[in-house]
Enzyme design. Structure first.
Site, mmCIF file in Angstrom:
data_model
loop_
_atom_site.group_PDB
_atom_site.id
_atom_site.type_symbol
_atom_site.label_atom_id
_atom_site.label_comp_id
_atom_site.label_asym_id
_atom_site.label_seq_id
_atom_site.Cartn_x
_atom_site.Cartn_y
_atom_site.Cartn_z
ATOM 1 N N GLU A 38 -30.937 3.245 54.649
ATOM 2 C CA GLU A 38 -32.370 3.355 54.444
ATOM 3 C C GLU A 38 -32.663 2.470 53.236
ATOM 4 O OE1 GLU A 38 -33.850 7.093 52.955
ATOM 5 O OE2 GLU A 38 -35.861 6.690 53.702
ATOM 6 N N ARG A 264 -17.405 11.247 53.198
ATOM 7 C CA ARG A 264 -17.850 10.176 52.316
ATOM 8 C C ARG A 264 -16.860 9.995 51.177
ATOM 9 N NH1 ARG A 264 -23.037 10.207 50.409
ATOM 10 N NH2 ARG A 264 -23.983 11.490 52.009
ATOM 11 N N LYS A 274 -27.937 8.852 43.618
ATOM 12 C CA LYS A 274 -28.992 7.881 43.346
ATOM 13 C C LYS A 274 -29.822 8.310 42.145
ATOM 14 C CE LYS A 274 -29.741 5.599 47.453
ATOM 15 N NZ LYS A 274 -30.195 5.749 48.841
#
Length: 554
Positions: A38, A264, A274
């Site tokens: 994204e 992950r 983030k």
RNA sequence: UGGGAUGUCGCCAAGUUGGUUAAGGCACAGGACUUUGACUCCUGCAUUCGUGGGUUCAAAUCCCGCCAUCCCAGCCA
């Protein structure tokens, strides 16, 4: 298959799945993957794993991989990020199939599929507010209740959905829901929203749309439209797979892609959140997203890490479904491994201390020829100026050496790498008690090739001519140590719920060898320093790779 | 008894149609070599596979129970 020569058998359960598919003839033996970020931030080491897994899986089976921007939420995304993402993927050494794709290019098709579902009675327009929906949706342990709007006629739903698109309603007023099962123990299956209203300007489609598809509806269709066979994603989407499959089935996609989830990447003492990375940037704790101390792809690049090293790291770590945290030392190992033979090495004194060779003439300067990389002769040699005054690294001298210290201390002999063996006679301290200067005498004929060159000394240290050395600033650590590690450090401090290690933010001033005109110094990217580590076990040594790029940056 | 997933050496991770002494890498330790205490090269490093039972001549691999951790109640992705 082809790994007879592979020294490392990377573990990867996805390969097994694909090979099984291929044996069964599923997807006609084709493998088509995609990396679907994204565009709402910068890529970090965690994304690097996803990129490597997506592209390398395709590569391994002679397939293709798309780069697709999953831009279904106009309020969170921006083109600003698109460019940096493309740059990072390219830098990592991957080429996507054709042009980059955008989920927003498929909005019209997605809309058609939504209409198709409405006609099948598989989707309905719901007028419940988010607050009201909370009561209907149930909880983790209690089933939900059907929305009162679920019984609307197809005709009414069609009309309402068209009017949603036409902009007749305000944000949040209505949504389109998939008509599935409010009793499902899987919350994702309790009539999830598949379209919501946003009167927002999309970074690519502008104001053309005011309804946008949700990830769960859009993603399977994006995959199907592009002909993706294996849709690789992270573990948190496991619960979404039934919905992913539902959408494909109800939309009657012929050869539905298969979603496969893997764990992950987490690195010890690193954050990939983030929010937290943004905090470091916003608070000016670092200089930006590409600060060499950041765990972003651009930060890693600035730090001097190579794409090859990162790819080999990801391969060696392997792909599995167990949540894991990989030791940062493993990444460093991969970087050293890649750099070892590839780059010339130059000497440096990162925290310098001055050494005076008292029996060396003041105006004399010898240019000594030194191999650029002892393990790779092809890298040639360079000429390094040797003078009476030098800098050595502070850690290479000790006033009171511990037992097994065999570098410079009063009364000891050490070899100056590529130059003479010197005897340390004395040193001087300043008023603060810090070592200011060290006095040595060089021993004649101990240069390489000379008659006393084979004289035995235990220590070999790096040096830089004081007159010629180039001043640099260098991070004490080559990356930020955060959280757990900082918790063990008395110098750590807290910032907005995040523990930072003060040391990791400090820089020191040092010197590196001068560039020699003939030797094209821009190719000298790395300084390697072996020294006493102050912050770990005493007497422990390690080799540190410092990028000059990052040294100059600060 | 909501659902889903995971648990093999300090860290990753093979191995799961049951079959001799449980791969490999990182880290660590010891030795050799060495003009970077690096590199390289040897050597060592899980009688044990979250746990308790069971099946079997034989189980990390099959069955049952238990425990731990992670994910899910965005009109985020």
């Amino acid at each position: 298959m082809n790994d007879m020569n592979d020294t490392v058998m990377a573990s990867n359960f996805i390969h097994n799945i694909i090979e099984e598919d291929n044996e069964k003839g599923a997807y006609g033996g084709k493998v088509y993957t995609r990396f679907p970020p994204e565009p709402n931030g910068y890529l970090h080491i965690g994304h690097a794993k996803a990129i490597c897994v997506d592209f390398m899986t395709a590569e391994k089976y002679g397939g293709k991989c798309n780069l697709r921007f999953d831009d279904t939420n106009p309020v969170k995304e921006d083109t600003e990020y698109v460019d940096s993402i493309m740059e990072d993927v390219k830098w990592l050494g991957f080429s996507w199939e054709g042009e980059e794709r955008y989920a927003s290019d498929y909005f019209e098709k997605m809309y058609d599929y939504a209409v198709f579902l409405i006609k099948k009675g598989k989707a309905y327009v719901c007028d419940l507010s988010p607050e009201e929906w909370k009561e209907y949706k149930g909880t983790l342990t209690e089933p939900g209740r059907k929305s009162p709007y679920a019984s609307r006629s197809v005709r009414e739903n069609l009309d309402l959905f068209a009017r949603m698109r036409a902009g007749e309603f305000s944000d949040g007023e209505r949504v389109l829901r998939a008509n599935i099962d409010m009793q499902s123990p899987n919350m994702n299956m309790r009539d999830p929203v598949i379209y919501r209203i946003y009167h927002a300007t999309h970074h690519r489609t502008g104001d053309k749309w005011c309804i946008y598809p949700m990830y769960d509806f859009a993603h399977p269709l994006e995959d199907a439209i592009e002909g993706i066979t294996h849709s690789l994603c992270t573990l948190e989407f496991e619960d979404h797979r039934p919905l992913y499959d539902w959408v494909l089935r109800e939309c009657e996609i012929e050869q539905p892609p298969k979603q496969i989830e893997f764990a992950r990447l987490e690195l010890t003492n690193n954050v990939t959140s983030k929010r937290k990375l943004k905090l470091l940037v916003d608070e000016h704790i670092v200089d930006g997203w590409d600060d060499p101390r950041m765990p972003t792809v651009s930060g890693l690049r600035a730090r001097g890490y190579t794409p090859e090293a990162i790819r080999s790291f990801i391969e060696k770590v392997g792909v599995s479904k167990s949540k894991s945290e990989v030791d940062y030392a493993f990444l460093e190992y991969c970087v050293r491994e890649d750099l070892k033979l590839k780059y010339p090495r130059v000497m440096a004194a990162i925290e310098p201390i001055k050494v005076i060779i008292t029996n060396y003439p003041e105006d004399k300067c010898e240019y000594l020829e030194i191999e650029n990389n002892k393990e790779n002769e092809a890298l040639g040699t360079r000429k390094v100026p040797f003078t009476r005054e030098l800098y050595i690294d502070r850690t290479d001298f000790m006033e009171e050496p511990p037992k097994k210290y065999f570098r410079m201390f009063k009364g000891n002999n050490v070899r100056l790498m590529g130059a003479y063996i010197v005897h340390c006679d004395d040193f001087k301290k300043n008023e603060n008690g810090e070592i200011e200067e060290v006095y040595c005498t060089y021993i004649e004929k101990t240069k390489s090739g000379e008659e006393n060159a084979d004289m035995k000394v235990k220590g070999v240290i790096q040096w830089v001519s004081a007159k010629h050395g180039i001043p640099v600033k260098c991070n004490l650590y080559d990356h930020l140590f955060l959280e757990k590690d900082a918790a063990n450090d008395e110098n750590s401090y807290e910032k907005d719920g995040m523990l930072l290690n003060r040391c990791s933010l400090e820089t020191v001033s040092g010197f590196v060898e001068p560039y020699c005109e003939e030797s094209e110094f821009d190719k000298f990217q790395f300084v390697r320093i072996g020294y006493f580590c102050k912050n770990t076990k005493e007497n422990n040594t390690f080799n540190r790779v410092v990028s000059l790029k990052s040294s100059f940056k600060i």
